[in-house]
Design a protein around this motif. Structure first.
Motif, short mmCIF file in Angstrom:
data_model
loop_
_atom_site.label_atom_id
_atom_site.label_comp_id
_atom_site.label_asym_id
_atom_site.label_seq_id
_atom_site.Cartn_x
_atom_site.Cartn_y
_atom_site.Cartn_z
N ASP A 318 13.47 24.92 -11.81
CA ASP A 318 12.89 24.03 -13.50
C ASP A 318 14.08 24.09 -14.02
N ILE A 319 14.59 24.87 -14.87
CA ILE A 319 15.52 25.25 -15.79
C ILE A 319 16.73 23.95 -15.62
N ILE A 320 17.09 24.76 -14.24
CA ILE A 320 18.16 23.40 -13.56
C ILE A 320 18.02 22.20 -14.18
N PHE A 321 16.89 21.58 -13.53
CA PHE A 321 16.33 20.31 -13.19
C PHE A 321 15.81 19.90 -14.72
N LEU A 322 15.51 20.34 -15.70
CA LEU A 322 14.97 19.58 -17.61
C LEU A 322 16.50 20.03 -17.94
N VAL A 323 17.36 20.96 -17.85
CA VAL A 323 19.29 20.72 -18.61
C VAL A 323 19.84 19.66 -17.58
N TRP A 328 22.08 14.09 -18.54
CA TRP A 328 21.80 12.87 -18.27
C TRP A 328 21.49 11.88 -19.25
N GLY A 329 20.42 12.22 -19.57
CA GLY A 329 19.94 11.14 -21.04
C GLY A 329 20.80 11.47 -21.87
N ILE A 330 21.70 12.19 -22.62
CA ILE A 330 23.01 12.32 -23.50
C ILE A 330 23.42 11.27 -22.78
N SER A 331 24.19 11.56 -21.46
CA SER A 331 25.17 10.27 -20.82
C SER A 331 25.14 9.43 -20.43
N LEU A 332 23.73 9.20 -20.93
CA LEU A 332 23.83 7.44 -21.08
C LEU A 332 24.13 6.77 -22.27
N PHE A 333 24.60 7.13 -23.18
CA PHE A 333 24.58 6.87 -24.79
C PHE A 333 26.36 7.69 -24.43
N ASP A 334 26.38 8.67 -24.22
CA ASP A 334 27.94 9.36 -24.55
C ASP A 334 28.74 9.55 -22.42
N PRO A 335 29.24 9.00 -22.61
CA PRO A 335 29.74 8.75 -20.93
C PRO A 335 30.91 10.51 -20.86
N ASN A 336 31.82 10.55 -21.73
CA ASN A 336 32.27 11.91 -22.17
C ASN A 336 31.01 13.40 -21.78
N VAL A 337 30.22 13.07 -21.80
CA VAL A 337 29.04 14.41 -21.58
C VAL A 337 28.59 14.27 -20.26
N HIS A 338 29.31 14.91 -19.58
CA HIS A 338 28.54 15.17 -18.04
C HIS A 338 27.58 16.59 -17.92
N ILE A 339 26.64 16.31 -16.36
CA ILE A 339 25.27 16.77 -16.62
C ILE A 339 25.93 17.92 -15.58
N LEU A 340 25.27 19.30 -16.02
CA LEU A 340 25.86 20.67 -16.21
C LEU A 340 25.57 21.00 -14.40
N PHE A 341 24.66 21.53 -13.98
CA PHE A 341 25.00 21.70 -12.45
C PHE A 341 24.90 20.80 -11.94
N ILE A 348 23.99 14.47 -6.58
CA ILE A 348 23.66 13.00 -6.05
C ILE A 348 23.52 14.68 -5.05
N GLU A 349 24.11 15.81 -4.49
CA GLU A 349 23.45 16.34 -3.84
C GLU A 349 22.46 17.51 -4.05
N LEU A 350 23.59 18.20 -5.44
CA LEU A 350 22.31 19.10 -5.38
C LEU A 350 20.05 18.05 -6.17
N ALA A 351 20.93 16.47 -6.20
CA ALA A 351 18.77 16.28 -6.53
C ALA A 351 18.43 16.24 -5.47
N ASN A 352 19.19 15.71 -4.33
CA ASN A 352 18.85 15.76 -2.88
C ASN A 352 17.76 16.83 -2.96
N LEU A 353 18.74 18.80 -3.03
CA LEU A 353 18.00 19.33 -2.68
C LEU A 353 17.20 19.36 -3.44
N LEU A 354 16.90 19.51 -4.87
CA LEU A 354 15.70 19.93 -5.80
C LEU A 354 14.32 19.24 -5.11
N MET A 355 14.82 18.04 -4.52
CA MET A 355 13.86 17.03 -4.23
C MET A 355 13.04 17.31 -2.74
N VAL A 356 13.96 17.83 -2.26
CA VAL A 356 13.65 18.46 -0.73
C VAL A 356 12.73 19.13 -1.01
N ASN A 357 13.43 20.85 -2.20
CA ASN A 357 12.70 21.63 -2.36
C ASN A 357 11.43 21.18 -2.90
#
Length: 431
Positions: A318-323, A328-341, A348-357
Protein backbone atom coordinates in the motif's frame (compact mmCIF):
# COMPACT_ATOMS: atom_id res chain seq x y z
CA UNK A 1 9.34 -4.54 -2.77
CA UNK A 2 9.41 -7.90 -4.54
CA UNK A 3 9.29 -9.65 -1.15
CA UNK A 4 5.97 -7.99 -0.33
CA UNK A 5 4.52 -8.95 -3.72
CA UNK A 6 5.69 -12.58 -3.42
CA UNK A 7 4.35 -12.69 0.16
CA UNK A 8 0.89 -11.71 -1.07
CA UNK A 9 1.09 -14.48 -3.70
CA UNK A 10 1.96 -17.02 -0.98
CA UNK A 11 -0.91 -15.80 1.19
CA UNK A 12 -3.27 -16.09 -1.78
CA UNK A 13 -2.06 -19.62 -2.52
CA UNK A 14 -2.61 -20.69 1.11
CA UNK A 15 -6.09 -19.16 1.08
CA UNK A 16 -6.99 -21.05 -2.10
CA UNK A 17 -5.70 -24.32 -0.63
CA UNK A 18 -7.87 -23.94 2.47
CA UNK A 19 -10.83 -22.80 0.35
CA UNK A 20 -10.65 -25.91 -1.86
CA UNK A 21 -10.49 -28.11 1.25
CA UNK A 22 -13.49 -26.36 2.82
CA UNK A 23 -15.50 -26.65 -0.40
CA UNK A 24 -14.85 -30.38 -0.52
CA UNK A 25 -15.82 -30.67 3.16
CA UNK A 26 -19.18 -28.99 2.65
CA UNK A 27 -19.92 -30.91 -0.56
CA UNK A 28 -19.40 -34.11 1.43
CA UNK A 29 -21.40 -33.09 4.47
CA UNK A 30 -24.24 -31.17 2.86
CA UNK A 31 -25.39 -34.33 1.07
CA UNK A 32 -25.57 -36.30 4.27
CA UNK A 33 -26.35 -33.48 6.68
CA UNK A 34 -27.94 -34.95 9.76
CA UNK A 35 -31.06 -33.02 10.73
CA UNK A 36 -32.24 -35.39 13.45
CA UNK A 37 -30.53 -36.88 16.47
CA UNK A 38 -30.15 -40.54 17.33
CA UNK A 39 -29.46 -42.40 20.52
CA UNK A 40 -25.80 -42.20 21.50
CA UNK A 41 -23.97 -45.30 22.79
CA UNK A 42 -23.52 -43.45 26.09
CA UNK A 43 -24.04 -40.01 27.54
CA UNK A 44 -21.04 -38.79 29.53
CA UNK A 45 -21.71 -36.33 32.32
CA UNK A 46 -21.10 -32.75 31.18
CA UNK A 47 -20.31 -29.78 33.40
CA UNK A 48 -21.53 -26.64 31.62
CA UNK A 49 -19.76 -23.46 32.72
CA UNK A 50 -20.96 -19.92 32.05
CA UNK A 51 -18.57 -17.12 33.05
CA UNK A 52 -20.47 -13.82 33.29
CA UNK A 53 -19.19 -10.37 34.23
CA UNK A 54 -21.94 -7.73 34.34
CA UNK A 55 -24.11 -9.60 31.84
CA UNK A 56 -27.64 -8.87 33.06
CA UNK A 57 -28.66 -7.73 29.55
CA UNK A 58 -28.12 -11.15 27.92
CA UNK A 59 -27.76 -13.78 30.65
CA UNK A 60 -31.45 -14.75 30.92
CA UNK A 61 -31.75 -16.03 27.34
CA UNK A 62 -28.47 -17.92 27.55
CA UNK A 63 -29.29 -19.73 30.80
CA UNK A 64 -32.75 -20.68 29.55
CA UNK A 65 -31.26 -22.07 26.34
CA UNK A 66 -28.76 -24.18 28.31
CA UNK A 67 -31.40 -25.53 30.68
CA UNK A 68 -33.52 -26.70 27.73
CA UNK A 69 -30.69 -28.44 25.84
CA UNK A 70 -31.55 -31.78 24.29
CA UNK A 71 -29.36 -33.83 26.62
CA UNK A 72 -30.26 -36.08 29.56
CA UNK A 73 -30.85 -33.77 32.52
CA UNK A 74 -29.30 -36.20 34.99
CA UNK A 75 -26.08 -36.01 32.96
CA UNK A 76 -25.85 -32.23 33.20
CA UNK A 77 -24.19 -30.04 35.80
CA UNK A 78 -24.50 -26.28 35.38
CA UNK A 79 -22.08 -23.84 37.02
CA UNK A 80 -23.07 -20.18 36.62
CA UNK A 81 -20.45 -17.65 37.68
CA UNK A 82 -21.33 -14.03 38.36
CA UNK A 83 -17.73 -12.84 38.23
CA UNK A 84 -17.06 -9.60 40.14
CA UNK A 85 -20.44 -8.29 39.01
CA UNK A 86 -21.76 -4.85 39.83
CA UNK A 87 -25.17 -5.32 38.22
CA UNK A 88 -28.06 -7.81 38.54
CA UNK A 89 -26.36 -10.76 36.82
CA UNK A 90 -26.36 -12.95 39.95
CA UNK A 91 -29.99 -12.16 40.75
CA UNK A 92 -31.06 -12.88 37.15
CA UNK A 93 -29.31 -16.25 37.25
CA UNK A 94 -30.96 -17.17 40.56
CA UNK A 95 -34.44 -16.24 39.37
CA UNK A 96 -34.16 -18.51 36.35
CA UNK A 97 -32.62 -21.60 37.99
CA UNK A 98 -35.14 -21.46 40.85
CA UNK A 99 -38.07 -21.91 38.46
CA UNK A 100 -39.86 -25.27 38.92
CA UNK A 101 -39.37 -26.43 35.31
CA UNK A 102 -35.58 -26.35 35.66
CA UNK A 103 -35.13 -28.34 38.86
CA UNK A 104 -34.08 -31.51 37.03
CA UNK A 105 -30.66 -29.99 36.27
CA UNK A 106 -28.04 -29.79 39.02
CA UNK A 107 -27.20 -26.08 39.13
CA UNK A 108 -24.98 -23.82 41.19
CA UNK A 109 -24.87 -20.04 40.99
CA UNK A 110 -21.59 -18.63 42.27
CA UNK A 111 -21.00 -14.98 43.14
CA UNK A 112 -17.28 -14.92 42.45
CA UNK A 113 -14.85 -12.31 43.68
CA UNK A 114 -11.41 -13.02 42.33
CA UNK A 115 -8.79 -12.39 39.68
CA UNK A 116 -7.78 -14.00 36.40
CA UNK A 117 -10.73 -12.92 34.25
CA UNK A 118 -12.49 -15.63 32.27
CA UNK A 119 -9.54 -18.02 32.66
CA UNK A 120 -9.73 -17.55 36.43
CA UNK A 121 -13.42 -18.48 36.36
CA UNK A 122 -12.71 -21.59 34.28
CA UNK A 123 -9.99 -22.69 36.71
CA UNK A 124 -12.37 -22.27 39.65
CA UNK A 125 -14.94 -24.32 37.72
CA UNK A 126 -12.31 -26.97 37.02
CA UNK A 127 -11.93 -27.58 40.76
CA UNK A 128 -15.70 -27.91 41.20
CA UNK A 129 -16.59 -29.87 38.05
CA UNK A 130 -17.84 -33.44 38.41
CA UNK A 131 -18.44 -34.01 34.70
CA UNK A 132 -16.22 -36.05 32.39
CA UNK A 133 -16.22 -33.12 29.99
CA UNK A 134 -16.42 -29.37 30.60
CA UNK A 135 -18.59 -27.36 28.22
CA UNK A 136 -18.18 -23.57 28.01
CA UNK A 137 -20.73 -21.01 26.89
CA UNK A 138 -20.15 -17.28 27.08
CA UNK A 139 -22.90 -15.23 28.68
CA UNK A 140 -24.17 -14.02 25.30
CA UNK A 141 -23.99 -17.40 23.52
CA UNK A 142 -27.36 -19.13 23.19
CA UNK A 143 -26.83 -22.77 22.18
CA UNK A 144 -29.24 -24.35 19.71
CA UNK A 145 -31.11 -27.18 21.46
CA UNK A 146 -28.95 -29.94 19.92
CA UNK A 147 -25.63 -28.06 20.19
CA UNK A 148 -24.29 -30.08 23.12
CA UNK A 149 -25.56 -33.37 21.66
CA UNK A 150 -23.53 -32.83 18.46
CA UNK A 151 -20.42 -31.89 20.44
CA UNK A 152 -20.64 -35.10 22.47
CA UNK A 153 -21.48 -37.21 19.40
CA UNK A 154 -18.28 -35.99 17.73
CA UNK A 155 -16.24 -36.62 20.88
CA UNK A 156 -17.46 -40.22 21.05
CA UNK A 157 -16.16 -40.92 17.54
CA UNK A 158 -12.60 -40.96 18.91
CA UNK A 159 -12.58 -40.27 22.67
CA UNK A 160 -8.93 -41.21 23.09
CA UNK A 161 -7.66 -38.86 20.37
CA UNK A 162 -10.04 -35.92 20.80
CA UNK A 163 -9.16 -33.77 23.82
CA UNK A 164 -11.70 -31.13 22.81
CA UNK A 165 -14.53 -30.61 20.33
CA UNK A 166 -15.79 -27.24 19.09
CA UNK A 167 -18.87 -26.14 17.21
CA UNK A 168 -19.86 -23.07 15.22
CA UNK A 169 -21.14 -19.71 16.37
CA UNK A 170 -23.59 -17.48 14.55
CA UNK A 171 -24.24 -13.76 14.90
CA UNK A 172 -27.66 -13.33 16.43
CA UNK A 173 -27.78 -9.53 15.99
CA UNK A 174 -26.29 -9.32 12.49
CA UNK A 175 -29.16 -7.23 11.09
CA UNK A 176 -28.56 -4.34 13.49
CA UNK A 177 -26.31 -2.21 11.27
CA UNK A 178 -23.52 -2.28 8.67
CA UNK A 179 -20.89 -3.18 11.27
CA UNK A 180 -22.77 -6.24 12.56
CA UNK A 181 -23.39 -7.39 8.98
CA UNK A 182 -19.65 -7.16 8.30
CA UNK A 183 -18.86 -9.08 11.49
CA UNK A 184 -21.38 -11.71 10.44
CA UNK A 185 -19.62 -12.13 7.08
CA UNK A 186 -16.26 -12.43 8.85
CA UNK A 187 -17.60 -15.12 11.21
CA UNK A 188 -19.34 -17.07 8.43
CA UNK A 189 -16.14 -16.99 6.38
CA UNK A 190 -13.92 -17.95 9.33
CA UNK A 191 -16.07 -20.86 10.43
CA UNK A 192 -17.33 -22.18 7.10
CA UNK A 193 -14.00 -21.79 5.26
CA UNK A 194 -11.07 -21.47 7.67
CA UNK A 195 -12.20 -23.87 10.39
CA UNK A 196 -13.74 -26.43 8.06
CA UNK A 197 -10.84 -26.26 5.60
CA UNK A 198 -8.11 -26.68 8.21
CA UNK A 199 -9.93 -29.52 9.97
CA UNK A 200 -10.66 -31.37 6.73
CA UNK A 201 -7.15 -30.94 5.32
CA UNK A 202 -4.89 -31.16 8.35
CA UNK A 203 -7.03 -32.30 11.29
CA UNK A 204 -6.35 -28.93 12.92
CA UNK A 205 -8.98 -27.32 15.13
CA UNK A 206 -8.99 -24.21 17.30
CA UNK A 207 -11.04 -23.78 20.42
CA UNK A 208 -13.30 -20.71 20.12
CA UNK A 209 -14.32 -18.76 23.21
CA UNK A 210 -17.67 -20.54 23.42
CA UNK A 211 -19.62 -23.65 22.34
CA UNK A 212 -16.95 -26.27 22.96
CA UNK A 213 -16.28 -29.21 25.25
CA UNK A 214 -12.94 -30.29 26.69
CA UNK A 215 -11.94 -33.31 28.75
CA UNK A 216 -11.86 -32.45 32.44
CA UNK A 217 -8.96 -34.75 33.29
CA UNK A 218 -6.95 -33.48 30.34
CA UNK A 219 -7.32 -29.84 31.42
CA UNK A 220 -6.17 -30.80 34.90
CA UNK A 221 -3.18 -32.66 33.45
CA UNK A 222 -1.93 -29.52 31.66
CA UNK A 223 -2.42 -27.25 34.65
CA UNK A 224 -5.69 -25.65 33.62
CA UNK A 225 -6.17 -22.37 31.82
CA UNK A 226 -3.62 -19.53 31.87
CA UNK A 227 -4.94 -17.09 34.48
CA UNK A 228 -5.29 -13.60 33.07
CA UNK A 229 -4.77 -14.69 29.46
CA UNK A 230 -6.48 -12.30 27.06
CA UNK A 231 -7.27 -15.19 24.69
CA UNK A 232 -7.43 -18.22 26.94
CA UNK A 233 -8.97 -20.23 24.10
CA UNK A 234 -5.97 -19.77 21.78
CA UNK A 235 -3.53 -20.48 24.61
CA UNK A 236 -5.14 -23.79 25.56
CA UNK A 237 -5.48 -24.78 21.88
CA UNK A 238 -1.70 -24.64 21.59
CA UNK A 239 -1.34 -26.76 24.73
CA UNK A 240 -3.66 -29.41 23.30
CA UNK A 241 -1.77 -29.56 20.01
CA UNK A 242 1.54 -29.72 21.84
CA UNK A 243 0.28 -32.82 23.67
CA UNK A 244 -0.45 -34.57 20.35
CA UNK A 245 -4.22 -34.60 20.92
CA UNK A 246 -6.77 -33.20 18.46
CA UNK A 247 -9.43 -30.49 18.65
CA UNK A 248 -12.28 -31.85 16.53
CA UNK A 249 -14.90 -29.89 14.59
CA UNK A 250 -18.57 -30.70 15.19
CA UNK A 251 -19.98 -28.75 12.26
CA UNK A 252 -23.63 -29.33 13.27
CA UNK A 253 -23.25 -27.78 16.72
CA UNK A 254 -24.38 -24.16 16.71
CA UNK A 255 -24.69 -21.31 19.20
CA UNK A 256 -25.95 -17.78 18.63
CA UNK A 257 -23.79 -15.00 20.05
CA UNK A 258 -24.07 -11.24 20.18
CA UNK A 259 -21.47 -9.12 18.41
CA UNK A 260 -20.42 -5.47 18.99
CA UNK A 261 -22.79 -2.91 17.52
CA UNK A 262 -20.50 0.13 17.80
CA UNK A 263 -17.00 0.80 16.49
CA UNK A 264 -15.66 1.51 19.98
CA UNK A 265 -16.92 -1.81 21.35
CA UNK A 266 -15.61 -3.60 18.26
CA UNK A 267 -12.20 -1.94 18.53
CA UNK A 268 -11.76 -2.83 22.19
CA UNK A 269 -12.82 -6.46 21.65
CA UNK A 270 -10.62 -7.06 18.61
CA UNK A 271 -7.65 -5.26 20.13
CA UNK A 272 -7.88 -7.59 23.14
CA UNK A 273 -8.06 -10.61 20.86
CA UNK A 274 -5.12 -9.43 18.75
CA UNK A 275 -2.97 -8.69 21.81
CA UNK A 276 -3.79 -12.10 23.25
CA UNK A 277 -2.85 -13.81 20.00
CA UNK A 278 0.44 -11.90 19.84
CA UNK A 279 1.30 -13.02 23.36
CA UNK A 280 0.53 -16.64 22.44
CA UNK A 281 2.68 -16.33 19.30
CA UNK A 282 5.62 -14.95 21.28
CA UNK A 283 5.26 -17.74 23.85
CA UNK A 284 5.11 -20.51 21.24
CA UNK A 285 7.56 -19.11 18.68
CA UNK A 286 10.25 -21.48 19.98
CA UNK A 287 8.22 -24.48 18.75
CA UNK A 288 9.12 -23.62 15.16
CA UNK A 289 12.64 -24.84 15.89
CA UNK A 290 12.20 -27.62 18.45
CA UNK A 291 10.83 -31.15 18.15
CA UNK A 292 7.20 -30.20 18.63
CA UNK A 293 4.46 -31.95 16.64
CA UNK A 294 3.96 -30.65 13.12
CA UNK A 295 0.49 -29.27 13.80
CA UNK A 296 1.79 -26.78 16.35
CA UNK A 297 4.56 -25.75 13.95
CA UNK A 298 1.91 -25.10 11.31
CA UNK A 299 -0.17 -23.03 13.75
CA UNK A 300 2.82 -20.94 14.82
CA UNK A 301 3.69 -20.37 11.15
CA UNK A 302 0.06 -19.54 10.33
CA UNK A 303 -0.28 -16.99 13.15
CA UNK A 304 3.09 -15.40 12.38
CA UNK A 305 2.16 -15.20 8.70
CA UNK A 306 -1.29 -13.76 9.34
CA UNK A 307 -0.46 -11.25 12.05
CA UNK A 308 3.07 -10.23 11.06
CA UNK A 309 4.37 -11.29 7.64
CA UNK A 310 1.30 -10.88 5.41
CA UNK A 311 0.17 -7.75 7.23
CA UNK A 312 3.59 -6.20 6.70
CA UNK A 313 3.51 -7.21 3.02
CA UNK A 314 0.12 -5.56 2.49
CA UNK A 315 1.19 -2.40 4.30
CA UNK A 316 4.42 -2.16 2.25
CA UNK A 317 2.45 -2.76 -0.94
CA UNK A 318 0.00 0.00 0.00
CA UNK A 319 2.84 2.40 0.83
CA UNK A 320 4.53 1.70 -2.52
CA UNK A 321 1.26 2.35 -4.32
CA UNK A 322 0.52 5.62 -2.47
CA UNK A 323 4.06 6.95 -2.84
CA UNK A 324 4.04 6.20 -6.56
CA UNK A 325 0.66 7.89 -6.97
CA UNK A 326 1.96 11.03 -5.23
CA UNK A 327 5.14 11.17 -7.31
CA UNK A 328 3.20 10.43 -10.50
CA UNK A 329 0.92 13.35 -9.73
CA UNK A 330 3.90 15.65 -9.14
CA UNK A 331 5.55 14.46 -12.37
CA UNK A 332 2.57 15.75 -14.35
CA UNK A 333 3.65 19.27 -13.42
CA UNK A 334 7.41 18.69 -13.13
CA UNK A 335 8.92 16.25 -15.70
CA UNK A 336 12.15 16.11 -13.69
CA UNK A 337 10.40 14.21 -10.89
CA UNK A 338 10.53 10.43 -11.32
CA UNK A 339 8.41 7.73 -9.76
CA UNK A 340 10.39 6.14 -6.92
CA UNK A 341 9.54 2.45 -7.16
CA UNK A 342 10.04 0.96 -10.63
CA UNK A 343 11.48 -2.16 -12.28
CA UNK A 344 13.06 -0.29 -15.14
CA UNK A 345 12.83 2.94 -17.03
CA UNK A 346 9.10 3.18 -16.35
CA UNK A 347 6.51 1.96 -13.88
CA UNK A 348 4.47 -0.28 -16.18
CA UNK A 349 5.86 -3.58 -14.88
CA UNK A 350 5.34 -2.63 -11.24
CA UNK A 351 1.86 -1.27 -11.91
CA UNK A 352 0.90 -4.50 -13.66
CA UNK A 353 2.21 -6.65 -10.82
CA UNK A 354 0.44 -4.58 -8.17
CA UNK A 355 -2.76 -4.68 -10.20
CA UNK A 356 -2.54 -8.47 -10.48
CA UNK A 357 -1.95 -8.66 -6.72
CA UNK A 358 -4.99 -6.57 -5.90
CA UNK A 359 -7.22 -8.47 -8.28
CA UNK A 360 -5.97 -11.76 -6.79
CA UNK A 361 -6.70 -10.65 -3.23
CA UNK A 362 -10.12 -9.23 -4.07
CA UNK A 363 -11.01 -12.27 -6.18
CA UNK A 364 -10.06 -14.80 -3.50
CA UNK A 365 -11.82 -12.72 -0.83
CA UNK A 366 -15.09 -12.60 -2.78
CA UNK A 367 -14.80 -16.29 -3.70
CA UNK A 368 -14.36 -17.23 -0.04
CA UNK A 369 -17.31 -15.09 1.01
CA UNK A 370 -19.60 -16.46 -1.71
CA UNK A 371 -18.80 -20.11 -0.97
CA UNK A 372 -19.14 -19.50 2.77
CA UNK A 373 -22.52 -17.82 2.32
CA UNK A 374 -23.73 -20.52 -0.08
CA UNK A 375 -22.87 -23.22 2.45
CA UNK A 376 -25.03 -21.67 5.19
CA UNK A 377 -28.79 -21.55 4.81
CA UNK A 378 -30.27 -18.07 4.40
CA UNK A 379 -26.96 -16.21 4.05
CA UNK A 380 -26.52 -16.04 0.26
CA UNK A 381 -28.52 -12.85 -0.34
CA UNK A 382 -28.00 -9.84 -2.59
CA UNK A 383 -27.62 -7.60 0.47
CA UNK A 384 -24.88 -9.79 1.94
CA UNK A 385 -23.05 -9.84 -1.41
CA UNK A 386 -23.17 -6.04 -1.60
CA UNK A 387 -21.97 -5.77 2.00
CA UNK A 388 -19.10 -8.15 1.18
CA UNK A 389 -17.92 -5.95 -1.68
CA UNK A 390 -18.13 -2.73 0.35
CA UNK A 391 -16.55 -4.34 3.41
CA UNK A 392 -13.37 -5.20 1.51
CA UNK A 393 -12.35 -1.54 1.30
CA UNK A 394 -13.82 -0.58 4.70
CA UNK A 395 -14.27 -3.21 7.39
CA UNK A 396 -11.53 -5.58 6.16
CA UNK A 397 -8.95 -2.79 6.42
CA UNK A 398 -9.74 -2.31 10.13
CA UNK A 399 -7.93 -5.58 10.83
CA UNK A 400 -4.63 -4.07 9.68
CA UNK A 401 -5.11 -0.91 11.76
CA UNK A 402 -6.07 -2.87 14.87
CA UNK A 403 -3.13 -5.24 14.35
CA UNK A 404 -0.70 -2.33 14.25
CA UNK A 405 -2.20 -0.73 17.38
CA UNK A 406 -2.10 -4.09 19.18
CA UNK A 407 1.57 -4.68 18.31
CA UNK A 408 2.43 -1.23 19.66
CA UNK A 409 0.42 -1.91 22.82
CA UNK A 410 2.14 -5.28 23.41
CA UNK A 411 5.58 -3.69 22.93
CA UNK A 412 4.75 -0.88 25.35
CA UNK A 413 3.45 -3.43 27.88
CA UNK A 414 6.80 -5.20 27.77
CA UNK A 415 8.93 -2.04 27.75
CA UNK A 416 7.13 -0.35 30.64
CA UNK A 417 6.13 -3.62 32.34
CA UNK A 418 2.48 -2.69 32.25
CA UNK A 419 -0.23 -5.16 33.16
CA UNK A 420 -1.45 -6.12 29.72
CA UNK A 421 -3.81 -8.80 31.01
CA UNK A 422 -6.56 -6.39 32.01
CA UNK A 423 -9.16 -6.82 29.34
CA UNK A 424 -12.08 -4.72 28.22
CA UNK A 425 -15.45 -6.37 28.63
CA UNK A 426 -17.44 -6.44 25.40
CA UNK A 427 -20.46 -4.17 25.68
CA UNK A 428 -23.83 -5.93 25.36
CA UNK A 429 -26.98 -4.65 23.69
CA UNK A 430 -30.67 -5.48 23.94
CA UNK A 431 -31.71 -7.50 20.90
Amino acid sequence: MMLSIISIWIATALSLMILISATHFWLMHTKKERKTVFELPNYPKITVVVPAHNEEVVIKQTVEAILTLNYPKDKLELLLFADNCEDQTYQSMKRIVDLPQYQAVSTKVIARIGTGGKAGVLNDALEMATGEWICVYDADAMPEKNALYFLVAKALENPERYAAVFGRNKTRNYKQNFLTRCINLEIVNTQRIQHAGLWHLFGIGRIPGTNFIIKTDFVKSIGGWDNGALTEDTAISFKIMQSGKLIALAHNSEAFQQEPETLSAYYQQRKRWAKGNYEVILTNFKHLFDKSVWRIKWEVFYYISTFFWFNAAIIISDIIFLVNVVFWGISLFDPNVHILFTFGSNNIELANLLMVNWFLMIGVYLLQINIALASQFGQLTVKNLLVAIISYVTYAQLFIAISIMSIISVLLDHIFRRDGTKWYKTKRFND
